[in-house]
Every structure is written in C-alpha cells, then in structure tokens.
Design an enzyme around this catalytic site. Structure first.
Site, PDB file in Angstrom:
ATOM      1  CE  LYS A   1       6.318  13.975 -33.215  1.00 46.75           C
ATOM      2  NZ  LYS A   1       5.155  13.916 -34.436  1.00 46.75           N
TER       3      LYS A   1
ATOM      4  CG  HIS B   1       6.617  12.663 -29.372  1.00 46.93           C
ATOM      5  ND1 HIS B   1       6.877  14.000 -29.217  1.00 46.93           N
ATOM      6  CD2 HIS B   1       5.092  12.834 -29.581  1.00 46.93           C
ATOM      7  CE1 HIS B   1       5.997  14.700 -29.130  1.00 46.93           C
ATOM      8  NE2 HIS B   1       4.965  14.176 -29.245  1.00 46.93           N
TER       9      HIS B   1
END
Ligand code: NAD
Ligand SMILES: O=C(O)C1=N[C@H](C(=O)O)CCC1
Length: 239
Positions: free
Chosen positions: A139, A135
């Site tokens: 995040k 990701h």
C-alpha cells in the site's frame, strides 16, 4: 454494460471477475502492462470506466475519462486532497465521477456505526479516542482513505476533536491515526475509546477484496447514464 478497467492490478482483476459474473463486458484494460489506450474506439465504447491505480495517476486518468466522455468510478485512494479540483473540471466538462474511499458495503455500515458512536460519546469526556489501520506492505498511501473518511465523520460528530494527525496525538483536539503495514493484510480499521475504567472499540476486518470489487461494480451500474459527482450514500439510498 460495456466496462473499461483503468488499472489491471489486484483490484482490476477482482473487478473483472465480478463484472463478468454480473453479465457485463470488459471492453478495455488500461494499465502500464497493457496496450489499450484512452483514445482507442474500444475505450470510447465503454458505458463506464472503473479506475483503481495509484495515488499519483488517478487524477490524470479521470481527466482522460472526462475528455473521452466516459463516466468514471474511481476507488484509488491517497489523492483526496485534490477532489475539489477534479470536481470543478467535472462540472466544466459535464462529466460524471463516482468516488469512494471504500466500496465495501460492510465498511459503509461500519461508517454509519462509527458516526453514531462518535455522536454518543460527546458528553463522555473521560474517553480518549484513537484509530488504528492495518494494510498490506504494497500500500502506497497512509493513512488509508477509509481511515480518513472515518476520521472526518468523527470530527464532524465529536465536539472535542477538530483534526486528525498521523501517529501521535499532541493536542487534546487531535485524533491520532496509527498506520501499520504488514504482510498481505487486506484492511483492518479499529476505533478505540479508552477511559481509566474501560475500553470500547469497533473494528472492521476485510476477509477478501471481493467486497470492494462488488461495491465498485454496483457503483458502475448505478453510475450508468448519470451526470455529476456521486458517492456511496447515493448508491446506498438506491439499493
Ligand atoms: N476504494 C476502495 O474500496 C479500494 C479498495 C481497494 C483498493 N483501493 C485503492 O485502489 C488502488 C489500487 O489498488 P490495487 O490493490 O489494485 O493496486 P495494484 O498495485 O495491485 O494495482 C494498480 C495497477 O495500476 C497500474 N497503474 C499504475 N499507474 C498507472 C497508470 N498511470 N495508468 C494505468 N494503470 C496504472 C499498475 O500497473 C497496477 O497494475 C489503491 O490506491 C488502493 O488504495 C481502494
Ligand atoms: O488495499 C488497499 O490499498 C485498500 N485501500 C483502501 C483505503 O485506502 O482505504 C480501501 C481498503 C483497501
């Protein structure tokens, strides 16, 4: 339908666009950067609230929705260890909570494929299994909520795995999840079965946030006028 957004960041903006395209009105946007409040008549006029904030804020925001009597769809990840607490509070307040680690319809197909493959692998002990999720660098939680959902299904279906661990497998019954944070990656999840002979892997790679946002708006439409705890399996059975 009147929708209140709680969290007006990347997901809040994406959800707003899709909700308006589908004929809904956004009546409140609650964020650290806006002036709307849970106590305002605008928020209380919402048929459903959609919450995408951050792990340490979600549970309190959900409580505020229960207090206001507004059903809430929550996509925030990184707090699922407190789900049972909030479910009890939901029951005592006669509230409504729809929670999913991933609202994308494609990911939910991938969840089914993952479960099927894990079950299929039971007699084939030569394959070790691991997971990688990638990701964007903003995040806050790791492993991703999606990776935890995938791991929980594998543990349910595959007899030789009984818990997931971060990064490094030390015991045979552990399933290692590696979390990589780089650039603007929207979400990659790969499950790898490896033997000395070959590798079998399944992978989901999100191309945009629209899939997550569409699923969240569909969940809000489904949640309207319902009570209790809801999830993607309830929504998918209805579609
Ligand atoms: N379930 C899914 O399908 C799915 C998909 C994408 C993202 N997510 C999760 O959703 C969450 C949000 O993701 P994002 O990409 O929109 O993040 P983001 O950082 O872009 O946006 C979060 C927003 O929440 C606001 N915020 C922070 N604390 C708050 C509080 N106490 N009350 C109200 N607003 C607050 C921030 O100001 C920000 O605007 C993350 O936990 C992410 O992992 C879930
Ligand atoms: O961008 C994020 O953050 C995402 N979070 C969810 C997760 O933790 O699984 C879903 C994918 C995108």
């Amino acid at each position: 339908m009147n929708i209140a957004l709680i969290g007006y960041g990347k997901m809040g903006h994406e959800i707003e666009q899709i909700a308006i395209q589908r004929g809904h009105q956004i009546v409140a946007r609650i964020d650290l950067t806006t002036n709307d409040t849970f106590e305002s008549p605008a928020f209380c006029s919402a048929n459903v609230a959609i919450e995408f904030t951050r792990p340490d804020a979600a549970i309190n925001n959900i409580r505020k929705c229960f207090e206001a009597g507004v059903p809430v769809v929550c996509g925030t990840t990184g707090w699922a260890n407190q789900l049972s607490t909030i479910r009890k509070e939901m029951e005592t307040t006669n509230g409504t909570l729809f929670w999913a680690s991933n609202f994308s319809l494609g990911v939910n197909l991938f969840f089914a494929l993952n479960r099927y493959l894990a079950k299929l692998m039971n007699p084939f002990n030569d394959y070790n299994i691991s997971m990688i999720e990638v990701h964007h660098t903003q995040k806050l939680d790791a492993p991703s909520g999606t990776a935890i959902t995938l791991a929980e299904s594998i543990i349910e279906e595959l007899d030789r795995k009984s818990k997931w661990v971060k990064d490094i497998q030390q015991q045979p019954d552990e399933l290692a999840i590696a979390s990589i944070r780089e650039g603007n990656v929207l979400g990659i999840h790969e499950i790898i079965y490896e033997s000395e002979m070959d590798t079998i892997s399944i992978k989901h790679d999100a191309k945009s946030r629209r899939g997550f946002a569409l699923g969240a708006v569909l969940a809000a439409e489904f949640t309207y006028n319902k009570k209790g705890f809801l999830g993607m399996n309830d929504l998918l059975a209805f579609l």
